[in-house]
Design a protein around this motif. Structure first.
Motif, mmCIF file in Angstrom:
data_model
loop_
_atom_site.group_PDB
_atom_site.id
_atom_site.type_symbol
_atom_site.label_atom_id
_atom_site.label_comp_id
_atom_site.label_asym_id
_atom_site.label_seq_id
_atom_site.Cartn_x
_atom_site.Cartn_y
_atom_site.Cartn_z
ATOM 1 N N UNK A 132 0.826 -1.211 0.000
ATOM 2 C CA UNK A 132 0.000 0.000 0.000
ATOM 3 C C UNK A 132 0.860 1.262 0.000
ATOM 4 N N UNK A 133 0.443 2.241 -0.773
ATOM 5 C CA UNK A 133 1.203 3.489 -0.840
ATOM 6 C C UNK A 133 1.367 4.140 0.532
ATOM 7 N N UNK A 134 0.316 4.242 1.356
ATOM 8 C CA UNK A 134 0.506 4.867 2.674
ATOM 9 C C UNK A 134 1.549 4.139 3.532
ATOM 10 N N UNK A 135 1.554 2.792 3.465
ATOM 11 C CA UNK A 135 2.555 2.053 4.249
ATOM 12 C C UNK A 135 3.957 2.380 3.752
ATOM 13 N N UNK A 176 6.934 -14.079 -0.002
ATOM 14 C CA UNK A 176 7.249 -14.718 1.271
ATOM 15 C C UNK A 176 7.527 -13.682 2.356
ATOM 16 N N UNK A 177 8.079 -12.528 1.972
ATOM 17 C CA UNK A 177 8.526 -11.525 2.945
ATOM 18 C C UNK A 177 7.519 -10.392 3.130
ATOM 19 N N UNK A 178 6.921 -9.934 2.048
ATOM 20 C CA UNK A 178 6.147 -8.692 2.081
ATOM 21 C C UNK A 178 4.898 -8.750 2.946
ATOM 22 N N UNK A 179 4.098 -9.825 2.943
ATOM 23 C CA UNK A 179 2.860 -9.795 3.749
ATOM 24 C C UNK A 179 3.080 -9.438 5.214
ATOM 25 N N UNK A 180 4.056 -10.057 5.861
ATOM 26 C CA UNK A 180 4.319 -9.742 7.266
ATOM 27 C C UNK A 180 4.872 -8.331 7.418
ATOM 28 N N UNK A 181 5.648 -7.891 6.442
ATOM 29 C CA UNK A 181 6.249 -6.561 6.516
ATOM 30 C C UNK A 181 5.200 -5.469 6.464
ATOM 31 N N UNK A 182 4.268 -5.565 5.499
ATOM 32 C CA UNK A 182 3.270 -4.504 5.353
ATOM 33 C C UNK A 182 2.214 -4.558 6.459
ATOM 34 N N UNK A 183 2.195 -5.642 7.226
ATOM 35 C CA UNK A 183 1.289 -5.727 8.371
ATOM 36 C C UNK A 183 1.872 -5.046 9.606
ATOM 37 N N UNK A 184 3.106 -4.573 9.499
ATOM 38 C CA UNK A 184 3.790 -3.925 10.616
ATOM 39 C C UNK A 184 3.592 -2.419 10.540
ATOM 40 N N UNK A 185 3.044 -1.821 11.577
ATOM 41 C CA UNK A 185 2.820 -0.382 11.614
ATOM 42 C C UNK A 185 4.113 0.380 11.831
ATOM 43 N N UNK A 189 5.059 5.101 2.306
ATOM 44 C CA UNK A 189 5.439 6.452 2.729
ATOM 45 C C UNK A 189 5.804 6.456 4.213
ATOM 46 N N UNK A 190 4.972 5.804 5.040
ATOM 47 C CA UNK A 190 5.238 5.778 6.478
ATOM 48 C C UNK A 190 6.548 5.053 6.793
ATOM 49 N N UNK A 191 6.803 3.932 6.119
ATOM 50 C CA UNK A 191 8.025 3.174 6.363
ATOM 51 C C UNK A 191 9.259 3.987 5.973
#
Length: 257
Positions: free
Chosen positions: A14-17, A234-243, A19-21
């Motif tokens: 997601x674009x907002x994620x 394998x990596x991205x789903x858990x990463x983008x679930x992190x605030x 930018x925040x990251x």
């Protein structure tokens, strides 16, 4: 010329994620400090294998950082800060030299707090290879607004949001990547097109070789992209679930020794 095309299925970012990251990473970088050539994290731990060796102040134009990690004998690596302005651009240069070759890269991220454009260009020199392959240059551009517009809504643009080229004495490769919404699960379908052609006096020879080997090249491209997509998914789903707060804490809690 030979055109190769393959579509990957990717977990979306997601674009907002994004930018925040990026803000988290830049804030952490700016929270570090330099003392006696060492780079220290906000909690006082030293960033391993990195020293500021010359030039300007920490994270200011002219600051030069050198890798002190033990690697191949004769290998050196340096990062130079050319611009650090979060409202305008970050521009960093990387130079690595080793006995079997060297490469130099420059990356520019425009408007880092609201990223719009990422540009990378570089050159490499490889020793002990055919002279037509010993000098390589390339560049890549990612237009962030166009990427997420295409990925989220399917809106097309005149040129691909992600483009790259690689050239050597023998040949040139041009890459284009275009995302689009992939279905009800929200994944991205990213179509990658690679065009290969010979250069200069080698163009006729390369044209014949590329056409004869086009089937194998297509198979190799598909396999490489699918393997890369598998690692991404394998990596991205858990990463983008992190605030953002959790991401910052995870980075600070990481074992950097």
């Amino acid at each position: 010329m030979v055109a190769l095309r393959h579509t990957m299925v990717l977990t979306p970012v997601p674009r907002p994620w994004f930018v925040d990251a990026l803000v988290v990473l830049l804030d952490l970088a700016e929270d570090t400090r330099a003392e006696a050539g060492r780079v220290l994290l906000p909690d006082g731990r030293e960033v391993p294998d990195v020293r500021i060796v010359t030039g300007g102040r920490h994270l200011r134009p002219g600051a030069v950082y050198e890798s002190t990690a033990e690697g191949e004998p004769g290998e050196t690596g340096r990062i130079t800060v050319e611009q650090w302005n979060r409202r305008r651009a970050l521009r960093l240069a990387l130079a690595v030299s080793a006995p079997d070759g060297a490469f130099a890269l420059r990356g520019t991220l425009h408007r880092p707090d609201r990223p719009r454009l990422l540009e990378i260009d570089g050159r490499a020199r490889v020793e002990n290879v055919w002279s037509a392959l010993s000098r390589v240059s390339g560049a890549a551009r990612l237009r962030c607004d166009d990427w997420w517009a295409a990925a989220d809504t399917g809106r097309t643009t005149r040129t691909a949001p992600l483009s790259a080229r690689v050239e050597c004495g023998a040949a040139r490769a041009d890459l284009r990547a275009v995302p689009e919404p992939g279905g009800p699960d929200g994944h991205w379908d990213v179509t990658v097109t690679v065009r290969l052609r010979g250069r200069w006096l080698l163009r006729p020879v390369a044209a014949v070789a590329l056409r004869l080997g086009s089937r194998r090249l297509r198979q190799s491209l598909a396999r490489a992209l699918d393997e890369w997509a598998a690692r991404w998914n394998d990596v991205v789903p858990a990463l983008v679930a992190t605030g953002p707060d959790a991401l910052r804490q995870e980075i600070l809690a990481a074992d950097i020794t």
